[in-house]
Design an enzyme around this catalytic site. Structure first.
Site, PDB file in Angstrom:
ATOM      1  N   HIS A   1      -2.048  -2.305  -9.657  1.00 31.51           N
ATOM      2  CA  HIS A   1      -3.084  -1.746  -8.793  1.00 31.51           C
ATOM      3  C   HIS A   1      -4.285  -2.673  -8.828  1.00 31.51           C
ATOM      4  CE1 HIS A   1      -5.705   1.201  -6.905  1.00 31.51           C
ATOM      5  NE2 HIS A   1      -4.606   1.846  -6.578  1.00 31.51           N
TER       6      HIS A   1
ATOM      7  N   ASP B   1       2.511   5.704  -6.490  1.00 29.94           N
ATOM      8  CA  ASP B   1       3.769   5.691  -5.753  1.00 29.94           C
ATOM      9  C   ASP B   1       4.994   5.812  -6.650  1.00 29.94           C
ATOM     10  OD1 ASP B   1       2.889   5.480  -3.098  1.00 29.94           O
ATOM     11  OD2 ASP B   1       2.294   3.416  -3.484  1.00 29.94           O
TER      12      ASP B   1
ATOM     13  N   HIS C   1       0.879  -1.187   0.000  1.00 31.90           N
ATOM     14  CA  HIS C   1       0.000   0.000   0.000  1.00 31.90           C
ATOM     15  C   HIS C   1       0.913   1.232   0.000  1.00 31.90           C
ATOM     16  CE1 HIS C   1      -3.443   2.438   0.649  1.00 31.90           C
ATOM     17  NE2 HIS C   1      -3.838   2.048   1.845  1.00 31.90           N
TER      18      HIS C   1
HETATM   19  N1  CMC Z   1       5.362  -6.142 -10.474  1.00 34.52           N
HETATM   20  C1  CMC Z   1       5.342  -7.289 -11.142  1.00 34.52           C
HETATM   21  N2  CMC Z   1       4.237  -8.063 -11.266  1.00 34.52           N
HETATM   22  C2  CMC Z   1       3.112  -7.619 -10.698  1.00 34.52           C
HETATM   23  C3  CMC Z   1       3.065  -6.423  -9.992  1.00 34.52           C
HETATM   24  C4  CMC Z   1       4.250  -5.679  -9.892  1.00 34.52           C
HETATM   25  N3  CMC Z   1       4.276  -4.521  -9.229  1.00 34.52           N
HETATM   26  N4  CMC Z   1       1.824  -6.234  -9.525  1.00 34.52           N
HETATM   27  C5  CMC Z   1       1.104  -7.287  -9.910  1.00 34.52           C
HETATM   28  N5  CMC Z   1       1.889  -8.138 -10.615  1.00 34.52           N
HETATM   29  C6  CMC Z   1       1.475  -9.402 -11.234  1.00 34.52           C
HETATM   30  C7  CMC Z   1       1.388 -10.502 -10.190  1.00 34.52           C
HETATM   31  O1  CMC Z   1       2.626 -11.151 -10.027  1.00 34.52           O
HETATM   32  C8  CMC Z   1       0.323 -11.364 -10.778  1.00 34.52           C
HETATM   33  O2  CMC Z   1       0.912 -12.131 -11.827  1.00 34.52           O
HETATM   34  P1  CMC Z   1       0.435 -13.645 -12.112  1.00 34.52           P
HETATM   35  O3  CMC Z   1      -1.011 -13.522 -12.480  1.00 34.52           O
HETATM   36  O4  CMC Z   1       1.315 -14.085 -13.213  1.00 34.52           O
HETATM   37  O5  CMC Z   1       0.635 -14.381 -10.818  1.00 34.52           O
HETATM   38  C9  CMC Z   1      -0.646 -10.387 -11.435  1.00 34.52           C
HETATM   39  O6  CMC Z   1       0.131  -9.234 -11.707  1.00 34.52           O
HETATM   40  C10 CMC Z   1      -1.809  -9.989 -10.550  1.00 34.52           C
HETATM   41  O7  CMC Z   1      -1.292  -9.634  -9.278  1.00 34.52           O
HETATM   42  P2  CMC Z   1      -2.179  -9.538  -7.962  1.00 34.52           P
HETATM   43  O8  CMC Z   1      -1.285  -9.550  -6.772  1.00 34.52           O
HETATM   44  O9  CMC Z   1      -3.274 -10.550  -7.998  1.00 34.52           O
HETATM   45  O10 CMC Z   1      -2.844  -8.158  -8.126  1.00 34.52           O
HETATM   46  P3  CMC Z   1      -3.480  -7.309  -6.952  1.00 34.52           P
HETATM   47  O11 CMC Z   1      -4.644  -6.649  -7.521  1.00 34.52           O
HETATM   48  O12 CMC Z   1      -3.736  -8.091  -5.714  1.00 34.52           O
HETATM   49  O13 CMC Z   1      -2.254  -6.366  -6.640  1.00 34.52           O
HETATM   50  C11 CMC Z   1      -0.941  -4.676  -5.828  1.00 34.52           C
HETATM   51  C12 CMC Z   1      -2.282  -5.019  -6.461  1.00 34.52           C
HETATM   52  C13 CMC Z   1      -0.851  -3.164  -5.706  1.00 34.52           C
HETATM   53  C14 CMC Z   1      -0.866  -5.299  -4.429  1.00 34.52           C
HETATM   54  C15 CMC Z   1       0.214  -5.223  -6.707  1.00 34.52           C
HETATM   55  O14 CMC Z   1       0.124  -4.705  -8.000  1.00 34.52           O
HETATM   56  C16 CMC Z   1       1.590  -4.956  -6.103  1.00 34.52           C
HETATM   57  O15 CMC Z   1       2.044  -5.717  -5.250  1.00 34.52           O
HETATM   58  N6  CMC Z   1       2.276  -3.835  -6.552  1.00 34.52           N
HETATM   59  C17 CMC Z   1       3.551  -3.468  -5.994  1.00 34.52           C
HETATM   60  C18 CMC Z   1       3.351  -2.655  -4.721  1.00 34.52           C
HETATM   61  C19 CMC Z   1       2.794  -1.279  -4.994  1.00 34.52           C
HETATM   62  O16 CMC Z   1       3.247  -0.567  -5.863  1.00 34.52           O
HETATM   63  N7  CMC Z   1       1.788  -0.883  -4.185  1.00 34.52           N
HETATM   64  C20 CMC Z   1       1.169   0.435  -4.276  1.00 34.52           C
HETATM   65  C21 CMC Z   1      -0.243   0.332  -4.731  1.00 34.52           C
HETATM   66  S1  CMC Z   1      -0.967   1.874  -5.239  1.00 34.52           S
HETATM   67  C22 CMC Z   1      -0.917   2.929  -3.913  1.00 34.52           C
HETATM   68  C23 CMC Z   1      -1.542   2.412  -2.702  1.00 34.52           C
HETATM   69  O17 CMC Z   1      -2.519   1.696  -2.698  1.00 34.52           O
HETATM   70  O18 CMC Z   1      -1.032   2.765  -1.634  1.00 34.52           O
END
Ligand code: CMC
Length: 376
Positions: free
Chosen positions: A259, A313, A220
Site C-alpha cells: 500500500h 483487497d 487499485h
Molecule cells: N508484491 C510484491 N512486491 C511488492 C508489492 C506486492 N504486492 N507491492 C509493492 N512491492 C514492492 C515493489 O516491488 C517495490 O520493491 P523494490 O523496492 O524492491 O523495487 C517496493 O515494494 C515498493 O513498491 P512501490 O510500487 O514503489 O510501492 P507503491 O507505494 O507505489 O505501491 C501498490 C502501492 C498498492 C501499487 C503496490 O503495493 C501494489 O502494486 N500492490 C499490488 C496491487 C494491490 O494490491 N493493490 C490494492 C491497493 S489497496 C486498495 C486500493 O487502493 O484499491
C-alpha cells in the site's frame, strides 16, 4: 520550480474531515471513529451519514436519511433500458462506468453543482447504483430484473435484486461490513480523480464516472479480482510457498499486498480477515481462507521488512466469494461502497474549491527544426 514527486507521493493535495489514516500504526478512522468500531457496531447507511455530515445521526436523522435513500432505489427507466441493450459479455466495471455516466442524461439539471444540489445527486447516485449493477448481472444471465424492495436496507436490497431472493441476516451483515470498510480512504487514486474532475466545476456524474474508471485498475480496486485469480491458481494450501517465492523472484506483485500509505497491516484487512474466516467456515470455503493465510505467512516472512502487508483487497476476495458474488463483481462492489467516499470528497472540494493544476518538468528537447514530411 516546485519539487517533483513521482506519483505525487508525499504531497498533501487536499484537506478532509472524513477519514484519517496512520499508515505506520495501521490506523483508519472515519470522522475520528476507529474502523473496527464502525465495522462491529454501525451500518452502511449510518456510516454514509457520518461521512457526509461529520457526525453520527440521531435515530430520527438516520430514519430520515434511510427513507430518502430507499425512495431513490429505482434507477431511471431509461438507464434500465440501456442495460438491456448492452452486450452480455461486457465487463461489469465498464457497464457500471457507462451507466453511472448515463444517469446524468435523465437528470433535468445535471450540471448543478452548488453544495445542496451535489448532496442530492450524491444520494440519488448512491441509492440507484445497486439496482444498476444487479440489473446488468441479471441481463447477462438472461434473467428478468428484480425491482428494489424498499423495506430492505442498502445491503440486503442489493443482494435481493442480484439473486432474486432475500439474503440471510448473516450474509447481509457480512456484505454491510464490506460496504462500511470500503467507504472512504483518504486521497486514494479514485478519490483524487473525483476531486480533480469536480475542481473544474464539472458535475457529480462526471466525477463519479471518472472515479469508477480509476478504481478499475489492478493497482487499485481491481486487485480484489486479482487476489481471487491467484487463489484459484493454487492447487493446494501447500502450493502457496513456491507460488509466492516464484512470483517474488520474478519481481511480480502479489495482489492484495502493499500500500502506498500503510507500512503495517491495513486495519481493514484485519477486520475482513476475521469476517472471511467466519464466512469460509459457514459456507464450506475454508480452503480459500487457508490458502490466503498461507500466502500471508510467506509474505510476512519474505517482505514484511519492506513494509508490505495485506491490504483491504486481500481478504475481501474470500469474503465476496463466500457471499456468492461472481469474480467480476468484486470491483463493482468496491465502487458501490466508495461512491459514498467519492461524493463526500466532491462535496468537500466544492465547499472550498481550488482548481487542481499541478505542473510538469519538461524533459524533452528545445529548438528543434521542423522537418518537412518528405524529408523525415
Ligand atoms: N508484491 C510484491 N512486491 C511488492 C508489492 C506486492 N504486492 N507491492 C509493492 N512491492 C514492492 C515493489 O516491488 C517495490 O520493491 P523494490 O523496492 O524492491 O523495487 C517496493 O515494494 C515498493 O513498491 P512501490 O510500487 O514503489 O510501492 P507503491 O507505494 O507505489 O505501491 C501498490 C502501492 C498498492 C501499487 C503496490 O503495493 C501494489 O502494486 N500492490 C499490488 C496491487 C494491490 O494490491 N493493490 C490494492 C491497493 S489497496 C486498495 C486500493 O487502493 O484499491
Amino acid at each position: 520550480m516546485p519539487e517533483f514527486s513521482k506519483g505525487l507521493e508525499g504531497v498533501v493535495a487536499a484537506e478532509t474531515q472524513m477519514s484519517f489514516i496512520d499508515g505506520q500504526q495501521g490506523v483508519l478512522e472515519y470522522v475520528g471513529i476507529a474502523i473496527g468500531d464502525l465495522a462491529s457496531s454501525s451500518t452502511f447507511e449510518e456510516t454514509v451519514y457520518l461521512l457526509w455530515n461529520k457526525k453520527l445521526p440521531t435515530q430520527a436523522e438516520l430514519d430520515a436519511f434511510t427513507k430518502d435513500l430507499r425512495a431513490n432505489y429505482d434507477p431511471p427507466q431509461g438507464v434500465l433500458d440501456m442495460v438491456k441493450g448492452m452486450p452480455k459479455d461486457a465487463q461489469p466495471m465498464h457497464a457500471l462506468r457507462s451507466l453511472v455516466s448515463a444517469l446524468s442524461l435523465f437528470d433535468d439539471n445535471p450540471n448543478a453543482n452548488d453544495v445542496p444540489a451535489a448532496r442530492e445527486k450524491a444520494l440519488k447516485i448512491l441509492a440507484a447504483t445497486p439496482a444498476i449493477v444487479a440489473a446488468f448481472d441479471r441481463h447477462r444471465r438472461g434473467e428478468a430484473f428484480v425491482a428494489p424492495d424498499k423495506s430492505l436496507g442498502f445491503s440486503a436490497n442489493f443482494l435481493y435484486m442480484l439473486n432474486g431472493e432475500k439474503p440471510t441476516d448473516a450474509m447481509t451483515r457480512a456484505f454491510d461490513i464490506c460496504m462500511i470498510t470500503h467507504a472512504d480512504h483518504g486521497l486514494n487514486n479514485s478519490t483524487f480523480t473525483a476531486r480533480v474532475v469536480i475542481s473544474t466545476l464539472s458535475d457529480l456524474y462526471s466525477a463519479m464516472t471518472a472515479a469508477i474508471g480509476s478504481l478499475r485498475g489492478p493497482l487499485h480496486g481491481g486487485a480484489n479480482e486479482g487476489v481471487m485469480v491467484m487463489l484459484n491458481e493454487l492447487d493446494s494450501v501447500e502450493a502457496a510457498e513456491k507460488y509466492v517465492q516464484d512470483k517474488l523472484a520474478n519481481k511480480d506483485r502479489i495482489m492484495g499486498f502493499g500500500h502506498r500509505v500503510y507500512k503495517s497491516k491495513d486495519p481493514r484487512a484485519s477486520e475482513l480477515q476475521t469476517l472471511a474466516k467466519q464466512l469460509a467456515e459457514d459456507t464450506g470455503n475454508m480452503d480459500l481462507y487457508d490458502k490466503s493465510h498461507a500466502i500471508e505467512v510467506v509474505m510476512e516472512r519474505e517482505v514484511a521488512k519492506k513494509g508490505i502487508y495485506p491490504n483491504v483487497d486481500f481478504y475481501s476476495a474470500t469474503t465476496y466469494h463466500c457471499i456468492g458474488l461472481k469474480l467480476d463483481l468484486f470491483t463493482p462492489m468496491f465502487a458501490l461502497s466508495r461512491l459514498a467516499g467519492w461524493s463526500g470528497h466532491v462535496i468537500e472540494q466544492l465547499e472550498d474549491n481550488r482548481l487542481f493544476r499541478p505542473t510538469t518538468n519538461y524533459v524533452g528537447p528545445h529548438g528543434v527544426a521542423y522537418t518537412d514530411i518528405a524529408n523525415r
